[in-house]
Design a protein around this motif. Sequence first.
Motif, PDB file in Angstrom:
ATOM      1  N   PRO A  36       0.900  -1.231   0.081  1.00  0.00           N
ATOM      2  CA  PRO A  36      -0.102   0.021   0.021  1.00  0.00           C
ATOM      3  C   PRO A  36       0.789   1.155  -0.037  1.00  0.00           C
ATOM      4  O   PRO A  36       1.964   1.199   0.696  1.00  0.00           O
ATOM      5  CB  PRO A  36      -0.692   0.037   1.436  1.00  0.00           C
ATOM      6  N   GLN A  37       0.314   2.182  -0.819  1.00  0.00           N
ATOM      7  CA  GLN A  37       0.867   3.589  -0.983  1.00  0.00           C
ATOM      8  C   GLN A  37       0.584   4.303   0.466  1.00  0.00           C
ATOM      9  O   GLN A  37       1.065   5.257   0.848  1.00  0.00           O
ATOM     10  CB  GLN A  37       0.992   4.302  -2.285  1.00  0.00           C
ATOM     11  N   PHE A  38      -0.732   4.148   0.678  1.00  0.00           N
ATOM     12  CA  PHE A  38      -1.432   5.354   1.383  1.00  0.00           C
ATOM     13  C   PHE A  38      -1.870   4.426   2.760  1.00  0.00           C
ATOM     14  O   PHE A  38      -2.330   3.325   2.887  1.00  0.00           O
ATOM     15  CB  PHE A  38      -2.698   5.841   0.720  1.00  0.00           C
ATOM     16  N   PHE A  39      -1.813   5.004   3.938  1.00  0.00           N
ATOM     17  CA  PHE A  39      -2.141   4.697   5.350  1.00  0.00           C
ATOM     18  C   PHE A  39      -3.221   5.579   5.728  1.00  0.00           C
ATOM     19  O   PHE A  39      -3.017   6.754   5.821  1.00  0.00           O
ATOM     20  CB  PHE A  39      -0.932   4.406   6.215  1.00  0.00           C
ATOM     21  N   SER A  40      -4.279   5.183   6.640  1.00  0.00           N
ATOM     22  CA  SER A  40      -5.177   6.068   7.115  1.00  0.00           C
ATOM     23  C   SER A  40      -4.949   6.266   8.620  1.00  0.00           C
ATOM     24  O   SER A  40      -5.475   7.261   9.162  1.00  0.00           O
ATOM     25  CB  SER A  40      -6.516   5.287   6.919  1.00  0.00           C
ATOM     26  N   ARG A  41      -4.278   5.404   9.488  1.00  0.00           N
ATOM     27  CA  ARG A  41      -4.277   5.470  10.654  1.00  0.00           C
ATOM     28  C   ARG A  41      -3.117   4.594  11.178  1.00  0.00           C
ATOM     29  O   ARG A  41      -2.668   3.702  10.644  1.00  0.00           O
ATOM     30  CB  ARG A  41      -5.279   4.564  11.307  1.00  0.00           C
ATOM     31  N   ALA A  42      -2.482   5.073  12.362  1.00  0.00           N
ATOM     32  CA  ALA A  42      -1.269   4.384  13.028  1.00  0.00           C
ATOM     33  C   ALA A  42      -1.759   4.629  14.571  1.00  0.00           C
ATOM     34  O   ALA A  42      -2.002   5.501  15.114  1.00  0.00           O
ATOM     35  CB  ALA A  42      -0.055   4.821  12.708  1.00  0.00           C
ATOM     36  N   LYS A  43      -1.574   3.376  15.322  1.00  0.00           N
ATOM     37  CA  LYS A  43      -1.598   3.344  16.958  1.00  0.00           C
ATOM     38  C   LYS A  43      -0.441   2.290  17.267  1.00  0.00           C
ATOM     39  O   LYS A  43      -0.621   1.049  16.795  1.00  0.00           O
ATOM     40  CB  LYS A  43      -3.099   3.136  17.228  1.00  0.00           C
ATOM     41  N   GLY A  44       0.304   2.518  18.342  1.00  0.00           N
ATOM     42  CA  GLY A  44       1.212   1.681  18.843  1.00  0.00           C
ATOM     43  C   GLY A  44       2.105   1.123  17.998  1.00  0.00           C
ATOM     44  O   GLY A  44       2.935   1.907  17.393  1.00  0.00           O
ATOM     45  N   ALA A  45       2.066  -0.076  17.704  1.00  0.00           N
ATOM     46  CA  ALA A  45       2.831  -0.859  16.716  1.00  0.00           C
ATOM     47  C   ALA A  45       2.306  -1.229  15.366  1.00  0.00           C
ATOM     48  O   ALA A  45       2.702  -1.804  14.598  1.00  0.00           O
ATOM     49  CB  ALA A  45       3.520  -2.090  17.689  1.00  0.00           C
ATOM     50  N   ARG A  46       1.212  -0.638  15.476  1.00  0.00           N
ATOM     51  CA  ARG A  46       0.168  -1.119  14.282  1.00  0.00           C
ATOM     52  C   ARG A  46      -0.323   0.105  13.219  1.00  0.00           C
ATOM     53  O   ARG A  46      -0.341   1.340  13.807  1.00  0.00           O
ATOM     54  CB  ARG A  46      -1.206  -1.395  14.634  1.00  0.00           C
ATOM     55  N   LEU A  47      -0.270  -0.266  11.987  1.00  0.00           N
ATOM     56  CA  LEU A  47      -0.859   0.601  10.831  1.00  0.00           C
ATOM     57  C   LEU A  47      -1.910   0.196  10.332  1.00  0.00           C
ATOM     58  O   LEU A  47      -2.399  -1.014  10.375  1.00  0.00           O
ATOM     59  CB  LEU A  47       0.116   0.587   9.842  1.00  0.00           C
ATOM     60  N   TRP A  48      -2.922   1.092   9.989  1.00  0.00           N
ATOM     61  CA  TRP A  48      -3.887   0.557   8.984  1.00  0.00           C
ATOM     62  C   TRP A  48      -3.811   1.291   7.456  1.00  0.00           C
ATOM     63  O   TRP A  48      -3.499   2.554   7.415  1.00  0.00           O
ATOM     64  CB  TRP A  48      -5.230   1.215   9.636  1.00  0.00           C
ATOM     65  N   ASP A  49      -4.062   0.422   6.568  1.00  0.00           N
ATOM     66  CA  ASP A  49      -3.785   1.183   5.192  1.00  0.00           C
ATOM     67  C   ASP A  49      -5.099   1.954   4.749  1.00  0.00           C
ATOM     68  O   ASP A  49      -6.104   1.755   5.522  1.00  0.00           O
ATOM     69  CB  ASP A  49      -3.214   0.129   4.005  1.00  0.00           C
ATOM     70  N   ALA A  50      -5.058   2.311   3.534  1.00  0.00           N
ATOM     71  CA  ALA A  50      -6.114   3.227   3.037  1.00  0.00           C
ATOM     72  C   ALA A  50      -7.662   2.335   2.745  1.00  0.00           C
ATOM     73  O   ALA A  50      -8.906   2.807   3.088  1.00  0.00           O
ATOM     74  CB  ALA A  50      -5.888   3.810   1.745  1.00  0.00           C
ATOM     75  N   ASP A  51      -7.451   1.139   2.927  1.00  0.00           N
ATOM     76  CA  ASP A  51      -8.541   0.222   2.863  1.00  0.00           C
ATOM     77  C   ASP A  51      -8.877  -0.525   4.110  1.00  0.00           C
ATOM     78  O   ASP A  51      -9.743  -1.285   4.225  1.00  0.00           O
ATOM     79  CB  ASP A  51      -8.441  -0.852   1.775  1.00  0.00           C
ATOM     80  N   GLY A  52      -8.378   0.002   5.340  1.00  0.00           N
ATOM     81  CA  GLY A  52      -8.511  -0.370   6.427  1.00  0.00           C
ATOM     82  C   GLY A  52      -7.940  -1.683   7.058  1.00  0.00           C
ATOM     83  O   GLY A  52      -8.214  -2.005   8.067  1.00  0.00           O
TER      84      GLY A  52
END
Length: 421
Positions: A36-52
């Motif tokens: 993924p090129q795009f990320f929508s969110r990040a928390k702690g050690a985790r990332l969420w890509d643009a598709d969640g």
Amino acid sequence: MREGSQEKQWRDRAAAVIPGGMYGHQSTRLLPEDYPQFFSRAKGARLWDADGRELIDLMCAYGPNLMGYGDAAIDGAFMAQLAVGDTMTGPSPLIVELAERLVGLVTHADWALFCKNGGDATQMALMIARAHTRRSTVIFAKGAYHGAHPWCPTRSAGVTPGDKAHQIFCDYNDVASLEAAVAKAGDDLAAIFATPLKHDAFVDQASAELNYARRARELCDATGALLVVDDVRAGLRIARDCSWSKLGVQPDLSSWGKCLANGHPISALLGSDKARRAASAIYATGSFWFQAAPMAAALETLNRVTGTDYLEHMERLGLALRTGLATRASAAGLGFRQTGPVTMPLFLFEDDPDLRLGFAWCSQMLARGVYTHPWHNMFLCAAMTPDDIEMTLDAAEDSFTAIKTGRRVLEPNAKMSFLLA
Ligand SMILES: *Cc1c(COP(=O)(O)O)cnc(C)c1O
């Protein structure tokens, strides 16, 4: 890219308004197609890509994430300062507090200058060394990264020979080539630059050898040049001091950035008294260099650095990851090299000159919810847990099996064909 996905839509829109679709180190141009090129969110050690899709993130924003994304205390300090004053007509007293804290933490440092990016700090180091010595020539190690300014050894488009003048390259950890570079500089040597370890892209990492670090110090002392340790990437991930303090070698200048405020924009150049006059003589500044909120975040980050076992925690997890991966790779009959400090691992497969195995394995990991990098060092963060490591190892076991089975059908890796050229 899946038709109709958010990722696909954002990529199409980016292609129209952002040259190349994306740029710099965060472009996915040299990553597997499914990254993924795009990320929508990040928390702690985790990332969420643009598709969640949720991912365990072993890249940590290419370094800035040290204590975990969205850390409550650090972001709280940032927001509290933002509410009372950030970009102002002059700095907040926090700049003095932060300088005092860093001078107290880093053995060689007697003063600090603050800026935004690591490249600002390395550029100031270059200027200060030239101002201090009234000389021009600087020695770098081949392949070492010091930023994206035109004097840095990156791509050639838009760069003139003048931008790259007065530079000599040596081989990292090779004392003879360092000595030859110093001899070549003659009476014009201003500085020797060194990263704290060899953490170049595409190749195995290597710790600095004691004799190399010591010799760099001696050669600077003998010639009057300044020794610069570029700790922008490894700083606070190896030691609670300049990374070469472990070797007992103190530089004159060290550059810091990336994780200094756990993702908030601030970097620093630290120096010893020897370089203080030159540091006050150069003109270096920026509209946003004095922002108070990132300084508040940096102070809170340093509270954690000095007041917790964040580093030992990351080292324990990093060791568990390294030994677990080694066992699983060898069980699958794959040669898998893990290099660098356990808190900053790099993975490369044996017998994989165009990284086709590496790309395939990373894609398999991604499909199982773990973001790894096929040719750049990764980073652990203190928000990672033993469960994250277990999940990563489970994903790795299945991914090793998958590429082992599919190995014969792997296509040549066109994206990495330049490595073979
Ligand atoms: C990332 C990096 C830099 C440049 O930092 P920026 O914040 O990207 O300007 C300089 N030196 C090293 C060793 C780095 O890893």
